[in-house]
Design an enzyme around this catalytic site. Structure first.
Site, PDB file in Angstrom:
ATOM      1  N   ASN A 126     -53.118  53.257   1.563  1.00  0.00           N
ATOM      2  CA  ASN A 126     -53.389  52.381   2.717  1.00  0.00           C
ATOM      3  C   ASN A 126     -54.062  51.082   2.276  1.00  0.00           C
ATOM      4  OD1 ASN A 126     -52.468  53.044   5.246  1.00  0.00           O
ATOM      5  ND2 ASN A 126     -54.335  54.073   5.882  1.00  0.00           N
ATOM      6  N   GLU A 166     -54.258  62.136   7.409  1.00  0.00           N
ATOM      7  CA  GLU A 166     -53.040  62.331   6.620  1.00  0.00           C
ATOM      8  C   GLU A 166     -52.797  63.811   6.344  1.00  0.00           C
ATOM      9  OE1 GLU A 166     -56.431  61.569   3.750  1.00  0.00           O
ATOM     10  OE2 GLU A 166     -55.780  60.707   5.627  1.00  0.00           O
TER      11      GLU A 166
END
Length: 184
Positions: A29, A64
């Site tokens: 990310n 996640e």
């Protein structure tokens, strides 16, 4: 879905829980941006839905982390599903670079645990997989010699055991060797 399967397990239905977490997702990310990270999560979720059987349940568990509930499976079968997914996701998500995931797997035993115990122990197995280097599958299994019965003493004896896969290893051979150390 978990609580429904727990109720069904008291009537003889077996099920397993798999928790999986994308490895190094924060770094992904930070490197590629949150929009690309969100696209990776969507692609991964779609992969889980399409790779599984229609009777199983796939869900995003948080961040996640994802969960799979597999019905009517043995421990070895659940382990093999997790390992197949581990290899498959790296192949299918290569547009995002090298994507790997770590997995925790556990079979529910209504005589020895409650739903919360299964979730906690599978989560511990998942984080053991991460601590051992990521991109692997770890299984939760009752220690040998535990008696039947669903008391707190039995629940506390459930431990993650090292049934892991690495490139070039066989999950079935690993599972058999863990159950029978004399197996070659």
């Amino acid at each position: 879905a978990l609580h429904r399967l727990v109720a069904e397990s008291h009537r003889g239905r077996r099920f397993a829980l798999i928790l999986l977490d994308l490895d190094n997702f924060k770094h992904f990310n930070d490197t590629h941006g949150h929009d690309v990270g969100d696209e990776l999560l969507r692609s991964f979720g779609l992969l889980l839905q399409t790779a599984g059987r229609s009777v199983d349940t796939a869900a995003r568990y948080g961040g996640e982390e994802f969960a799979l509930l597999l019905v009517d499976v043995t421990t070895v079968e659940a382990f093999e599903v997790a390992d197949r997914l581990r290899r498959h996701l790296t192949e299918e998500l290569q547009d995002f670079g090298r994507v790997t995931a770590s997995f925790g797997v556990g079979l529910f035993d209504p005589r020895r645990m409650e739903a919360s115990t299964l979730v906690r122990k599978v989560d511990e197995a998942l984080y053991t997989a991460k601590a051992l280097g990521r991109d692997r599958v770890m299984e939760v299994s009752p220690l040998r010699g535990t008696s039947g019965g669903a008391g707190p003493a039995t629940q506390s004896r459930l431990q993650p055991v090292v049934l892991e896969t690495r490139p070039g290893t066989s999950p079935v051979r690993s599972a058999v060797q863990a159950a029978d150390p004399s197996f070659p």
